[in-house]
Motif scaffolding. Structure first.
Motif: not given
Length: 206
Positions: A11-20, A141-146
């Motif tokens: 995904t190109a969505d900068d709102n979610v984390i997909t990698e370290l 205050g939470m980050e979305i982790v995929m």
């Protein structure tokens, strides 16, 4: 039959984390193990394996399943991280803005009340989210982790060795690996960890 084309999530969505994130002083290859849908019956065995293999992981829990008798203290004491997987595992994209906010809020509040630890990370059930999910997570205050690699373990109860195959074929530096607290995952977890190590990776957290 599990669809191998669904293993890699891009995904190109900068709102979610997909990698370290790559640390400046890090030269080795890294991955992160994550386990969804707990805390459940398989958790103690998963923790035993992680401890034996000296591997850390992140657990995304449904708060409705969390109570004082679950081994949440051990999870934290052994260096793992607990994140939210909502209260009851709904498809958030099917809920309105306020309903989504309540799911995230009540889950975060319950986990924090029981564990005494701040919940900083959140994973949407089924990987389904929209702009309201992003807004709710930001407000709390939470980050979305995929994830980058989906093991498809939930579809492979009768073919657990394919869990290893799907992950190994798609290993890449900084990948977040999606697993679940399932019986079939417990069966292959020691071998999966050893294979990942043999490929030159170390296990890290966000």
């Amino acid at each position: 039959m599990a669809d191998k084309t669904c293993v890699v999530y891009d995904t190109a969505d900068d709102n979610v984390i997909t990698e370290l994130k790559r640390e400046e002083d890090s030269t080795g290859k890294q991955v992160m193990l994550t386990f969804d849908d707990g805390p459940g019956k398989a958790l103690p065995e998963i923790l035993d394996i992680l401890k034996k293999e000296n591997a850390e992981a992140m657990f995304f829990w449904q708060s409705r399943l969390l109570h004082q008798k679950r081994p949440w203290k051990r999870v934290l004491e052994e260096g793992h991280v607990i994140g939210s997987h909502t209260r009851g595992h709904p498809n958030l994209a099917a809920l309105n803005e306020e309903e989504q906010f309540r799911e995230l809020l009540y889950s975060k509040m319950k986990i924090e009340k029981i564990t005494g630890q701040a919940v900083k990370y959140f994973r949407p059930p089924f990987g389904q989210y929209n702009e309201h999910t992003i807004t709710a997570a930001n407000r709390l205050g939470m980050e979305i982790v995929m994830w980058k690699i989906a093991s498809l373990d939930w579809e492979l109860k009768e073919e657990p060795l394919k869990i290893i195959e799907y992950v190994q074929e798609n290993l890449q530096d900084r990948a977040i690996i999606l697993l679940h607290e399932l019986e079939q995952t417990v069966k292959i977890l020691p071998e999966l960890i050893r294979i990942i190590k043999a490929e030159g990776y170390e296990f890290c957290l966000l």
